[in-house]
Design a protein around this motif. Structure first.
Motif, PDB file in Angstrom:
ATOM      1  N   GLU A  10       0.409  -1.198  -0.424  1.00  0.00           N
ATOM      2  CA  GLU A  10      -0.169  -0.293  -0.047  1.00  0.00           C
ATOM      3  C   GLU A  10       0.922   1.320  -0.247  1.00  0.00           C
ATOM      4  O   GLU A  10       0.540   2.373  -0.321  1.00  0.00           O
ATOM      5  CB  GLU A  10      -0.686   0.204   1.116  1.00  0.00           C
ATOM      6  N   PRO A  11       1.586   1.404   0.825  1.00  0.00           N
ATOM      7  CA  PRO A  11       3.075   2.589   0.919  1.00  0.00           C
ATOM      8  C   PRO A  11       3.233   2.781  -0.586  1.00  0.00           C
ATOM      9  O   PRO A  11       3.396   3.922  -1.364  1.00  0.00           O
ATOM     10  CB  PRO A  11       3.784   2.285   1.964  1.00  0.00           C
ATOM     11  N   LEU A  67       2.184   2.149  -3.804  1.00  0.00           N
ATOM     12  CA  LEU A  67       0.642   2.168  -4.345  1.00  0.00           C
ATOM     13  C   LEU A  67       0.688   3.951  -4.173  1.00  0.00           C
ATOM     14  O   LEU A  67      -0.058   4.669  -4.631  1.00  0.00           O
ATOM     15  CB  LEU A  67      -0.471   1.456  -4.131  1.00  0.00           C
ATOM     16  N   THR A  68       0.663   3.572  -2.980  1.00  0.00           N
ATOM     17  CA  THR A  68       0.322   5.415  -2.190  1.00  0.00           C
ATOM     18  C   THR A  68       1.394   6.398  -3.150  1.00  0.00           C
ATOM     19  O   THR A  68       1.373   7.852  -3.633  1.00  0.00           O
ATOM     20  CB  THR A  68      -0.367   5.408  -1.014  1.00  0.00           C
ATOM     21  N   GLN A  69       3.067   5.824  -3.336  1.00  0.00           N
ATOM     22  CA  GLN A  69       3.641   7.088  -3.730  1.00  0.00           C
ATOM     23  C   GLN A  69       3.022   6.510  -4.981  1.00  0.00           C
ATOM     24  O   GLN A  69       3.690   7.581  -5.978  1.00  0.00           O
ATOM     25  CB  GLN A  69       4.852   6.016  -3.472  1.00  0.00           C
ATOM     26  N   GLN A 103       0.685   6.451  -6.737  1.00  0.00           N
ATOM     27  CA  GLN A 103      -0.098   7.711  -7.148  1.00  0.00           C
ATOM     28  C   GLN A 103       0.047   9.112  -7.058  1.00  0.00           C
ATOM     29  O   GLN A 103      -0.340   9.767  -7.979  1.00  0.00           O
ATOM     30  CB  GLN A 103      -1.684   7.352  -5.787  1.00  0.00           C
ATOM     31  N   THR A 104       0.535   9.201  -5.741  1.00  0.00           N
ATOM     32  CA  THR A 104       1.390  10.604  -5.777  1.00  0.00           C
ATOM     33  C   THR A 104       2.088  11.640  -6.798  1.00  0.00           C
ATOM     34  O   THR A 104       1.924  12.068  -7.904  1.00  0.00           O
ATOM     35  CB  THR A 104       1.795  10.418  -4.464  1.00  0.00           C
ATOM     36  N   GLY A 143      -6.953   5.429  -8.369  1.00  0.00           N
ATOM     37  CA  GLY A 143      -7.780   5.022  -6.976  1.00  0.00           C
ATOM     38  C   GLY A 143      -8.448   4.674  -6.886  1.00  0.00           C
ATOM     39  O   GLY A 143      -8.628   4.554  -5.612  1.00  0.00           O
ATOM     40  N   LEU A 151      -7.145   2.171  -4.715  1.00  0.00           N
ATOM     41  CA  LEU A 151      -6.989   2.654  -3.345  1.00  0.00           C
ATOM     42  C   LEU A 151      -8.496   2.475  -2.791  1.00  0.00           C
ATOM     43  O   LEU A 151      -7.616   2.393  -1.342  1.00  0.00           O
ATOM     44  CB  LEU A 151      -6.078   3.292  -3.289  1.00  0.00           C
ATOM     45  N   TYR A 152      -8.940   3.301  -2.813  1.00  0.00           N
ATOM     46  CA  TYR A 152     -10.324   3.101  -2.415  1.00  0.00           C
ATOM     47  C   TYR A 152     -10.899   1.438  -2.284  1.00  0.00           C
ATOM     48  O   TYR A 152     -10.824   1.118  -0.888  1.00  0.00           O
ATOM     49  CB  TYR A 152     -11.149   3.415  -3.785  1.00  0.00           C
ATOM     50  N   GLN A 209      -8.807  -0.040   0.836  1.00  0.00           N
ATOM     51  CA  GLN A 209      -9.267   0.548   2.095  1.00  0.00           C
ATOM     52  C   GLN A 209     -10.527  -0.165   2.443  1.00  0.00           C
ATOM     53  O   GLN A 209     -10.774  -0.441   4.226  1.00  0.00           O
ATOM     54  CB  GLN A 209      -9.431   2.152   1.670  1.00  0.00           C
TER      55      GLN A 209
END
Length: 667
Positions: free
Chosen positions: A309-310, A312-314, A316-317, A393, A396-397, A400
């Protein structure tokens, strides 16, 4: 009245000559109420109470070990087993009371041999001349002592002042007071006198009937009276039988409760519910497996991406950042093309070269500013388009949501596993089938005995009601026969007046009972609220005029069931009852308590020690073990300056002898 001294010689476990100073006067200026005597169980505490009762009442004394023994046998049994044949057994009690507004001191002396002559003790009453410090025999008191002591401390109410823990326990556990307390209440309220007067009147009326009757009438009267007598005897016997059956019923109910408690404590109840518990465990296991399957379904979907997940978040950013740069580059290219068209147009409209150069410089600076703010000089490596960014996006939704569902499933699994462990523990505590059968049989036998005892009690009670109705009818018939067949010439006014007197006595008894009971209720309520640490639990104590049972009410006037009281609170209520009765008696008498604290917890014990013992009377004799009145309680009584004297009853089990020594267990 104050007990001054108790002397024992070869009485019970007390061998030889032993003296206990009971005077609460410590010195000329100090008086403290409590005389504390400590002794272990079986060491002679109850014997001291018996000695006081024996000295006061002789053959009428209600001593603990007498039972159904004759007075002669009881005296022989009370002689110490090591007493030489030449020595006598002796009990002395010296006391002081006010007579003709002056203090007088009497010493009661009772002596006897192992096999007393005529089955009696020898009584001596000595009066002490306080000024000359000498005493002399009061022969006239010896002959009338029973009547004299009845005026000071009547036997009927003596149990309100000389009582033990067992009496308190019995009074606390029963819904209605035991017979010994009921007798004391009747004596206190003066009901015995009214009832005795009523019986005497009935005897007088019967005698007058016989005097007025002829031969045939006399024969009929005697026959009717004989039948009435037989029925009355049967009625009295039935009352005794009913008390015996009631005692058996109480014992059967206690056995049933013990069997039920054993059935519960040894797993009988759980064994009986084992199949239901197994079904519950299986259901919980199925529910736990379903929750685990739900976790597997989540693991087969998007949930494993939670491991990265970290990243994937990076991503996305970074994608959003590169997308903004790409948009800025497109905008820049559009602006550059527009600027070229603008400069071409300006050059065609005849504007000076200098002005055109300034406009060009401005447009170049504007493009440079745009490049510096939106287009970073870094390599674009992800190259994500708008659709890819939207999909990332969405991932990631959904990730969660999957994590939240996973937490819920884990919580469900944990709860189900705890339920399974709890059910397995309950099943493990269940009795084996053999033990379960034994426990169930024992419980059913106890229940059957209770049912049989209740049936016997109901039958006996029904017979008692029948006899009561038959006796009432016989008395009515006897009265009618008298009125119809006997010539009342000389003494008819006696018979007529007796009926009126009987009615008057009945009204007198009722009014006297109500008046005395109202005062008693106030005293008992005050004593109970004073002793009880939960002062808001009970606002009023009511006493039934027939059975003398107690009822409790709160501030709103609602009934407070006695079963809501703890065992300790019930004992405090019983003590308050005895205390209230003693106060209503109006007699300034000593109080002696054997085994006073029973099953009280620490808070109730503290209330009793601090509030009751110092206030129960001007003289309080406490006979206690080391666990009842312990060091903390003794220290508290000393702190309140309540103890006048302390004695220790040291019992030698090898010699079966008790010696009285000054001090208490820790002195």
């Amino acid at each position: 009245m104050i007990f001054l001294e108790l002397v024992l010689q070869n009485f019970g476990p007390y061998r030889g000559h032993q003296v206990i100073n009971l005077c609460p006067q410590v010195d000329d200026n100090s008086r403290r109420p409590i005389i504390l005597l400590g002794g272990m169980n079986g060491g002679g505490k109850t014997t001291l109470m018996d000695a006081i009762r024996l000295a006061l009442y002789g053959h009428r004394a209600q001593c603990s070990t007498r039972g159904n023994l004759s007075y002669s046998d009881f005296l022989s049994q009370s002689v110490n087993s090591h007493t030489p044949p030449s020595e006598k057994t002796r009990v002395e009690l010296a006391f002081e009371h006010i007579e003709n507004d002056k203090p007088v001191i009497y010493r009661i002396v009772r002596t006897w041999e192992r096999n007393p002559k005529d089955g009696k003790d020898h009584l001596g009453i000595l009066e002490l001349d306080i000024a000359k410090k000498d005493d002399w025999l009061r022969v006239e008191l010896v002959n009338t002592w029973d009547d004299y002591i009845e005026n000071l401390l009547p036997l009927g109410i003596s149990n309100l002042f000389l009582f033990d823990g067992e009496q308190v326990k019995e009074l606390a556990e029963q819904e209605t007071p035991p017979p010994i307390v009921v007798d004391a209440i009747r004596g206190l309220l003066g009901l015995e006198l009214a009832e005795r007067l009523s019986s005497d009147l009935e005897i007088l009326v019967n005698r007058k009937r016989k005097e007025l009757a002829d031969t045939q009438d006399l024969a009929n009267l005697e026959e009717m009276e004989q039948k009435l007598k037989h029925q009355q005897e049967e009625y009295d016997g039935q009352i005794r039988n009913l008390k015996t059956i009631k005692k058996k019923l109480d014992e059967s109910e206690e056995d049933q409760q013990e069997a039920f408690d054993k059935f519960i404590s040894e797993g009988g109840k759980i064994a009986g519910e084992r199949s239901q518990l197994d079904k519950q465990r299986q259901q919980k296991t199925v529910e736990a497996d379903e929750a685990r399957q739900g976790m597997c379904d989540l693991a087969a979907d998007v949930l494993p991406l939670a491991l990265i997940e970290p990243l994937l978040t990076q991503a996305q950013t970074q994608a959003e950042k590169e997308f903004r740069i790409q948009q800025a580059q497109i905008a820049r290219d559009i602006l550059v093309e527009r600027d070229k068209r603008l400069l071409n147009w300006i050059s065609q409209v005849g504007i000076s070269e200098e002005t055109i150069e300034k406009i060009k410089t401005f447009l170049d600076q504007d493009v440079d500013t745009l490049n510096s703010h939106f287009i970073q000089p870094e390599e674009l490596w992800l190259l994500a388009d708008a659709e890819s960014l939207s999909q990332l996006g969405n991932i990631l939704y959904y990730l969660q949501n999957a994590k939240n569902l996973a937490r819920q499933q884990i919580g469900i699994i944990k709860n189900k596993e705890e339920d399974i462990i709890r059910l397995e523990r309950q099943i493990q505590t269940a009795a084996s089938p053999e033990d379960y059968n034994h426990l169930l049989v024992a419980l059913k036998e106890a229940q059957n005995k209770v049912a049989e005892a209740k049936a016997a009690y109901e039958t006996a009670n029904h017979r008692l009601v029948e006899l009561d109705a038959a006796i009432a009818k016989f008395k009515k018939d006897l009265k009618q026969y008298t009125e119809q067949n006997i010539d009342r010439k000389n003494n008819e006014h006696i018979i007529a007046a007796s009926a009126k007197v009987q009615e008057t006595l009945k009204v007198f008894r009722e009014r006297l009972t109500l008046r005395k009971l109202n005062k008693l209720e106030v005293e008992v309520t005050e004593c109970f609220r004073y002793l009880l640490h939960k002062s808001d639990l009970v606002h009023r104590v009511a006493i039934d005029t027939n059975s003398f049972s107690l009822s409790l009410y709160d501030l709103q006037g609602k009934s407070v069931p006695k079963h809501r009281l703890s065992a300790g609170e019930k004992q405090l209520l019983a003590i308050s009852f005895l205390w209230g009765l003693a106060r209503v008696s109006g007699r300034n008498l000593p109080v002696a308590i054997d085994t006073p604290l029973g099953r009280l917890d620490s808070s109730h014990r503290a209330n009793l020690v601090e509030r009751y013992f110092p206030s129960a009377s001007h003289q309080v004799i406490l006979l206690s073990t080391d666990t009842e009145i312990g060091k903390n309680e003794v220290d508290k009584l000393h702190e309140n300056e309540a103890i006048a004297r302390e004695y220790l009853l040291k019992y030698d089990s090898a010699k079966q002898q008790t010696v009285i020594e000054p001090g208490y267990f820790w002195d």
